[in-house]
Motif scaffolding. Structure first.
Motif, PDB file in Angstrom:
ATOM      1  N   LEU A 191       0.830  -1.214   0.000  1.00 24.47           N
ATOM      2  CA  LEU A 191       0.000   0.000   0.000  1.00 24.47           C
ATOM      3  C   LEU A 191       0.865   1.265   0.000  1.00 24.47           C
ATOM      4  O   LEU A 191       0.552   2.247  -0.674  1.00 24.47           O
ATOM      5  N   THR A 192       1.965   1.212   0.763  1.00 18.25           N
ATOM      6  CA  THR A 192       2.864   2.377   0.795  1.00 18.25           C
ATOM      7  C   THR A 192       3.429   2.609  -0.610  1.00 18.25           C
ATOM      8  O   THR A 192       3.487   3.746  -1.086  1.00 18.25           O
ATOM      9  N   LYS A 193       3.819   1.502  -1.254  1.00 18.53           N
ATOM     10  CA  LYS A 193       4.395   1.593  -2.598  1.00 18.53           C
ATOM     11  C   LYS A 193       3.399   2.193  -3.600  1.00 18.53           C
ATOM     12  O   LYS A 193       3.757   2.962  -4.483  1.00 18.53           O
ATOM     13  N   GLU A 194       2.135   1.830  -3.399  1.00 16.40           N
ATOM     14  CA  GLU A 194       1.085   2.336  -4.305  1.00 16.40           C
ATOM     15  C   GLU A 194       0.612   3.739  -3.926  1.00 16.40           C
ATOM     16  O   GLU A 194      -0.331   4.267  -4.521  1.00 16.40           O
ATOM     17  N   GLY A 195       1.215   4.318  -2.903  1.00 19.20           N
ATOM     18  CA  GLY A 195       0.840   5.676  -2.483  1.00 19.20           C
ATOM     19  C   GLY A 195      -0.459   5.731  -1.695  1.00 19.20           C
ATOM     20  O   GLY A 195      -1.033   6.795  -1.470  1.00 19.20           O
ATOM     21  N   GLU A 196      -0.939   4.562  -1.244  1.00 21.54           N
ATOM     22  CA  GLU A 196      -2.196   4.505  -0.468  1.00 21.54           C
ATOM     23  C   GLU A 196      -1.863   4.696   1.019  1.00 21.54           C
ATOM     24  O   GLU A 196      -1.968   3.758   1.815  1.00 21.54           O
ATOM     25  N   HIS A 197      -1.479   5.918   1.384  1.00 27.46           N
ATOM     26  CA  HIS A 197      -0.935   6.120   2.727  1.00 27.46           C
ATOM     27  C   HIS A 197      -1.969   5.947   3.840  1.00 27.46           C
ATOM     28  O   HIS A 197      -1.647   5.468   4.920  1.00 27.46           O
ATOM     29  N   LYS A 198      -3.200   6.339   3.577  1.00 37.07           N
ATOM     30  CA  LYS A 198      -4.252   6.187   4.590  1.00 37.07           C
ATOM     31  C   LYS A 198      -4.476   4.708   4.915  1.00 37.07           C
ATOM     32  O   LYS A 198      -4.575   4.319   6.084  1.00 37.07           O
ATOM     33  N   LYS A 199      -4.557   3.914   3.840  1.00 33.91           N
ATOM     34  CA  LYS A 199      -4.771   2.473   4.027  1.00 33.91           C
ATOM     35  C   LYS A 199      -3.546   1.838   4.693  1.00 33.91           C
ATOM     36  O   LYS A 199      -3.671   0.976   5.563  1.00 33.91           O
ATOM     37  N   ALA A 200      -2.359   2.300   4.276  1.00 36.30           N
ATOM     38  CA  ALA A 200      -1.123   1.757   4.870  1.00 36.30           C
ATOM     39  C   ALA A 200      -1.091   2.059   6.368  1.00 36.30           C
ATOM     40  O   ALA A 200      -0.670   1.225   7.178  1.00 36.30           O
ATOM     41  N   ASP A 201      -1.576   3.248   6.729  1.00 40.23           N
ATOM     42  CA  ASP A 201      -1.604   3.646   8.137  1.00 40.23           C
ATOM     43  C   ASP A 201      -2.528   2.708   8.945  1.00 40.23           C
ATOM     44  O   ASP A 201      -2.208   2.310  10.069  1.00 40.23           O
TER      45      ASP A 201
END
Ligand code: ADP
Length: 260
Positions: free
Chosen positions: A64-74
């Motif tokens: 998710l971090t790699k895909e720029g999905e920071h909210k989901k990664a959090d």
């Protein structure tokens, strides 16, 4: 005791024979053993799926971090933190069953106690922004012990100091050498422990009543496990505390001050 079986033969007021059995004590022991076995099997079985959830959470977080999905990664990071809590609880239950059945193993080596304590303190400092962990090492030396177990004890004392100091930020970790003993203390300025409860905190599952469960979560096992580890390593653990002012938990271990 079964009373009917325990009636003594009395001759001139003297007991000449005692037909007692240990049935109830045996039953109690057996029940304790069954309880320990259950805890051991249950915590062992819980460990495998939790380890697997942790592995997936870490991979998912990285994706998710790699895909720029920071909210989901959090959110996945928060999930991972809860999985860590679960892992620690399961670890504590497993340790208790090992202690109670005499199966707790130690991998002993000589090491510099300040170094291991410093590493543990540094790791824990990363887990808290509010609390300042202050190291006050007045001497060093070598101890013959299990590094991971000693780190586990320090971690437990410091996480307790953090948990039970919601309104103060200073925690002092000190070490000194006295008569061939290393003495390690963790001092906080938190809620403290009433005098009549201070010995009891080392018993398994004991928690000071009045601690609001939701404010201070826990199983009441950490100090039992820590004090048993220290006992088995040839040392002692104790506490000095004033309710409302703070607590100092200390332990001693045999040490070689010249060995470093
Ligand atoms: P837990 O924190 O999971 O309840 P522990 O065995 O670590 O279990 O501690 C037992 C009890 O001792 C706690 O529930 C708490 O009441 C008390 N206690 C432990 N450490 C501290 C501390 N630093 N300050 C105040 N109370 C403490």
């Amino acid at each position: 005791w079964h009373l009917a079986q325990a009636l003594p033969f009395i001759n001139d007021g003297k007991i000449i024979k005692w037909f007692g059995t240990n049935t109830d004590i045996d039953e109690q022991k057996q029940m304790q053993r069954q309880k320990d076995d259950f805890l051991g099997i249950a915590s062992h079985e819980l460990k495998t799926p939790v380890t697997s959830i942790k592995a997936y959470a870490q991979v998912l977080g990285a994706m998710l971090t790699k895909e720029g999905e920071h909210k989901k990664a959090d959110m996945v990071t928060r999930m991972d933190a809860q999985v860590n809590r679960l892992t620690n609880l399961i670890g504590d239950l497993l340790d208790v069953t090992k202690i109670n059945s005499g199966r707790l193993q130690f991998n002993k080596v000589w090491f510099d106690f300040n170094q291991v304590i410093k590493e543990t303190v540094d790791d824990l400092q990363h887990t808290t922004q509010k609390h300042k962990l202050i190291a006050d090492f007045s001497a060093t030396g070598q101890i013959y012990s299990d590094k991971d177990r000693i780190s586990q004890v320090i971690t437990n004392l410091i996480t307790n100091a953090i948990k039970y100091s919601p309104h103060t930020d200073k925690i002092i970790i000190s070490t000194k050498l006295e008569d061939n003993e290393a003495i390690v203390c963790v001092q906080d300025f938190g809620i403290g422990i009433p005098e009549d409860k201070q010995d009891k905190v080392f018993e398994q599952f004991y928690r000071v009543s009045g601690n609001k469960q939701h404010t201070f979560p826990g199983l009441g096992l950490g100090l039992y496990i820590s004090s048993e580890i220290i006992k088995r390593e040839g040392g002692k653990m104790w506490v000095n505390s004033i309710e409302g002012k703070g607590s100092t938990f200390c332990f001693s271990l045999p040490a070689d001050g010249n060995g470093s």
